[in-house]
Design a protein around this motif. Structure first.
Motif, PDB file in Angstrom:
ATOM      1  N   UNK B 144      12.623   0.471  -9.722  1.00  0.00           N
ATOM      2  CA  UNK B 144      12.018  -0.673 -10.413  1.00  0.00           C
ATOM      3  C   UNK B 144      11.501  -0.131 -11.745  1.00  0.00           C
ATOM      4  N   UNK B 145      11.641  -0.886 -12.865  1.00  0.00           N
ATOM      5  CA  UNK B 145      11.208  -0.338 -14.165  1.00  0.00           C
ATOM      6  C   UNK B 145       9.746   0.126 -14.127  1.00  0.00           C
ATOM      7  N   UNK B 146       9.508   1.338 -14.669  1.00  0.00           N
ATOM      8  CA  UNK B 146       8.172   1.928 -14.638  1.00  0.00           C
ATOM      9  C   UNK B 146       7.125   0.999 -15.272  1.00  0.00           C
ATOM     10  N   UNK B 147       7.505   0.366 -16.386  1.00  0.00           N
ATOM     11  CA  UNK B 147       6.536  -0.487 -17.081  1.00  0.00           C
ATOM     12  C   UNK B 147       6.118  -1.650 -16.194  1.00  0.00           C
ATOM     13  N   UNK B 148       7.072  -2.244 -15.521  1.00  0.00           N
ATOM     14  CA  UNK B 148       6.756  -3.370 -14.645  1.00  0.00           C
ATOM     15  C   UNK B 148       5.827  -2.916 -13.521  1.00  0.00           C
ATOM     16  N   UNK B 149       6.105  -1.729 -12.964  1.00  0.00           N
ATOM     17  CA  UNK B 149       5.254  -1.207 -11.902  1.00  0.00           C
ATOM     18  C   UNK B 149       3.844  -0.971 -12.433  1.00  0.00           C
ATOM     19  N   UNK B 150       3.744  -0.427 -13.661  1.00  0.00           N
ATOM     20  CA  UNK B 150       2.418  -0.188 -14.244  1.00  0.00           C
ATOM     21  C   UNK B 150       1.681  -1.507 -14.444  1.00  0.00           C
ATOM     22  N   UNK B 151       2.407  -2.533 -14.906  1.00  0.00           N
ATOM     23  CA  UNK B 151       1.781  -3.848 -15.119  1.00  0.00           C
ATOM     24  C   UNK B 151       1.272  -4.397 -13.790  1.00  0.00           C
ATOM     25  N   UNK B 152       2.113  -4.318 -12.757  1.00  0.00           N
ATOM     26  CA  UNK B 152       1.698  -4.849 -11.455  1.00  0.00           C
ATOM     27  C   UNK B 152       0.527  -4.040 -10.907  1.00  0.00           C
ATOM     28  N   UNK B 153       0.542  -2.727 -11.174  1.00  0.00           N
ATOM     29  CA  UNK B 153      -0.569  -1.889 -10.731  1.00  0.00           C
ATOM     30  C   UNK B 153      -1.876  -2.307 -11.376  1.00  0.00           C
ATOM     31  N   UNK B 154      -1.842  -2.565 -12.683  1.00  0.00           N
ATOM     32  CA  UNK B 154      -3.065  -3.001 -13.367  1.00  0.00           C
ATOM     33  C   UNK B 154      -3.481  -4.382 -12.905  1.00  0.00           C
ATOM     34  N   UNK B 155      -2.484  -5.229 -12.639  1.00  0.00           N
ATOM     35  CA  UNK B 155      -2.785  -6.567 -12.141  1.00  0.00           C
ATOM     36  C   UNK B 155      -3.537  -6.469 -10.825  1.00  0.00           C
ATOM     37  N   UNK B 156      -3.036  -5.597  -9.940  1.00  0.00           N
ATOM     38  CA  UNK B 156      -3.662  -5.441  -8.632  1.00  0.00           C
ATOM     39  C   UNK B 156      -5.093  -4.947  -8.785  1.00  0.00           C
ATOM     40  N   UNK B 157      -5.299  -4.022  -9.756  1.00  0.00           N
ATOM     41  CA  UNK B 157      -6.636  -3.486  -9.978  1.00  0.00           C
ATOM     42  C   UNK B 157      -7.617  -4.612 -10.342  1.00  0.00           C
ATOM     43  N   UNK B 158      -7.172  -5.599 -11.144  1.00  0.00           N
ATOM     44  CA  UNK B 158      -8.094  -6.623 -11.639  1.00  0.00           C
ATOM     45  C   UNK B 158      -8.006  -7.937 -10.876  1.00  0.00           C
ATOM     46  N   UNK B 159      -7.097  -7.987  -9.899  1.00  0.00           N
ATOM     47  CA  UNK B 159      -6.896  -9.218  -9.123  1.00  0.00           C
ATOM     48  C   UNK B 159      -8.203  -9.703  -8.512  1.00  0.00           C
ATOM     49  N   UNK B 160      -8.889  -8.785  -7.852  1.00  0.00           N
ATOM     50  CA  UNK B 160     -10.072  -9.185  -7.087  1.00  0.00           C
ATOM     51  C   UNK B 160     -11.278  -9.360  -8.011  1.00  0.00           C
TER      52      UNK B 160
END
Lengths: 320, 262
Positions: B144-160
């Motif tokens: 999976x593209x690294x950038x997309x994974x990084x974006x989803x990772x940051x999203x998860x961090x701020x989701x809650x």
């Protein structure tokens, strides 16, 4: 919004070839979106897209009572597209739909491709195209922004709903003559809620941070018109061709009218699920494949043209 | 809210929890494809598939029935397929308000319901035994593209974090929305929608400005546009073998289904 009317398709409702086509389409367009937003945002891409994806996720919780115990809430593709351009909206919505599927099982993993295409790509591009068109017609006033965003939000939801109905019909899960009016009808109402919230949010942002409301330019909107046109043409093609082909549902109705259905035997099942009428299989598949190739060609042409017209900006560095 | 905002991950130390997340992702996807491809009328195959998934749930100490129950969450969507009962030609089994339910239609509808329910169980097994961060590096090493994974990772961090912001906004609205019994309060639909829109706009600005602060903080810590992560651990052959077991079971079920139950 009632869950039955949601656009998140669970697994089991799309046949494997249809789901695979959705994945291919998603991968191609998300790849372009990654490059375009990097050109636009540089190294701010990751924090901005990530946090805005979390924003859309949280904003979908904010609901308001409509009538009879139902409530409306935001989907968000058009709002992000208006604020940051359609390519950014594609990335944000892809992350939202992906996390909903992975973390909360809201929408299937195999069906993820088309869920992203419907809620992320189609709603963002169709919404943005309607918004940009209205602004070109009416000028750069806030009234134009509001009307354009409302039209974009409504059309984006409606296009996504029609696309969902088509995918269900091609998969043999729901006859088109039932799914299409049901989906399009319900989402005509859902889209009104989407339009109202989108305009309300833009009005608030205009009062607080008007600097954020400048129409996105450059890489943010590169090729947007072409992609939107391609998606709409693909939708129209798929919409027309199953009806032009031997009409499955019409045929069945005739069979029932004439009492053939009593004599009909349960069909011999194939390995591919739900393709109980063998002759539809090829026609349907060709249709989707041709639609996807059409979209990709159009997107490719748009991308190439925009590259030629607008010289590529250097990636921004440093300054926060 | 139409989804539960609770993480499904259950901490544990079972074989399923310890299995390499890359293997778990691939096995889950193959299982779902297998479930969706099952011939519609192969009823014994569905029972066997459920037994397979239930066995995995027990292996992960997740509770056979709990997984089965939670997997019912996607079932309301199946109304979309309910019309198949009436439109598929076949022998009449039931009449509802003058509409004929055919046996073939009922079978197709039931097959779609079962497939959806089983596929959600497979996805649940993955989500319940894998921390999201592990899922992210597994997806990254599955190309999976690294950038997309990084974006989803940051999203998860701020989701809650942002969920809590949204909840504060809604609590503030509720606190200001007193009404007398039998008395209409507040404005019409447009007014209510504009209030919700203002809340969304406010949440957007808070998120946007937070992203600016986060970006500045990342720059201060040496961010250059690439997210750095540890190399994923090597894939061990034991994990591959373990992952092969459910896939072999799936292959046998599909073979039986194609041979005798189709």
């Amino acid at each position: 919004m009632l869950p039955i009317l949601a656009l998140h398709i669970p697994d089991g409702f799309l046949s494997v070839p249809v789901a695979a086509a959705g994945w291919l389409m998603m991968l191609a367009l998300v790849g372009v979106a990654l490059r375009q937003t990097r050109d636009q945002l540089g190294e701010r891409q990751i924090p901005l897209m990530g946090i805005l994806a979390a924003f859309v996720f949280a904003a979908q919780m904010i609901n308001f009572p409509v009538a009879g115990g139902t409530s409306g809430h935001l989907i968000g593709g058009a709002l992000v597209a208006v604020l940051l351009g359609p390519w950014a909206a594609v990335l944000v919505m892809t992350s939202v739909v992906g996390v909903q599927a992975l973390l909360f099982q809201d929408g299937g993993l195999l069906a993820l491709g088309f869920n992203v295409v419907n809620m992320g790509i189609i709603s963002a591009f169709v919404g943005y195209a309607a918004y940009a068109f209205t602004r070109r017609m009416m000028g750069e006033t806030f009234a134009a922004t509001a009307v354009g965003a409302a039209a974009g939000a409504w059309l984006g939801v409606e296009a996504a709903a029609i696309a969902t109905a088509l995918q269900l019909a091609i998969s043999g899960t729901s006859p088109l003559d039932v799914a299409l009016p049901a989906m399009a009808g319900v989402h005509a109402l859902v889209g009104i809620g989407e339009a109202l919230i989108t305009v309300g949010a833009l009005a608030f942002i205009r009062q607080t941070r008007p600097d954020l409301l400048g129409q996105p330019r450059g890489a943010a909107t590169r090729g947007a018109g072409w992609v939107a046109a391609g998606l709409l043409i693909a939708l129209a093609v798929t919409l027309v061709s199953p009806l032009a082909d031997p009409n499955l549902d019409g045929l069945e109705r005739v069979a029932e009218d004439h009492g053939f259905s009593e004599a009909a035997q349960p069909p011999a099942y194939e390995i591919l699920p739900d393709y109980t009428v063998p002759f539809i299989e090829d026609a349907a598949l060709t249709t989707i494949v041709s639609g996807i190739i059409g979209v990709l060609i159009v997107a490719g042409i748009g991308f190439g043209l925009a590259r030629l017209v607008a010289p590529r900006r250097k990636e921004t560095t440093g300054a926060g | 809210m139409n989804f539960s905002f609770q993480e499904r991950y259950r901490a544990g130390d079972s074989l399923l929890h310890r299995l390499d997340p890359r293997i778990k992702v691939v096995v889950t996807l193959v299982l779902i494809v297998g479930i969706v491809m099952t011939p519609p009328a192969a009823w014994p195959a569905y029972a066997l598939l459920w037994a397979l998934l239930g066995g995995l749930a027990l292996l992960g100490r997740l509770g056979f029935w709990r997984v089965a129950r939670t997997a019912g969450l996607a079932l309301p969507f199946s109304l979309a397929a309910a019309t198949l009962m009436f439109t598929t030609p076949g022998n009449e089994v039931l009449r509802v308000f003058g509409l004929v339910v055919s046996d073939a239609g009922l079978a197709r509808f039931a097959a779609i319901l079962l497939k959806s329910w089983l596929a959600v169980q497979a996805a649940l097994l993955l989500a319940m035994t894998t921390p999201f961060t592990d899922l992210l590096w597994a997806l990254a090493s599955l190309r999976l593209p690294q950038t997309l994974v990084a974006i989803i990772g940051l999203m998860y961090r701020y989701l809650f974090t942002l969920r809590d912001e949204a909840e504060r906004l809604m609590r503030a609205r509720a606190a200001r929305s007193g009404s007398l019994a039998n008395h209409r309060s507040g404005g019409g639909l447009g007014w209510r929608a504009r209030v919700a829109g203002g809340m969304v706009g406010s949440l957007f600005l808070r998120s946007y400005e937070r992203s600016e602060r986060v970006y500045a903080a990342m720059l201060a810590r040496g961010y250059t546009g690439r997210m750095r992560a540890l190399d994923p651990p090597p894939l061990r052959w034991q994990a591959v073998v373990l992952g092969g077991v459910p896939l072999a079971a799936l292959a046998i079920i599909q073979l039986l289904a194609a041979r005798w139950w189709a």
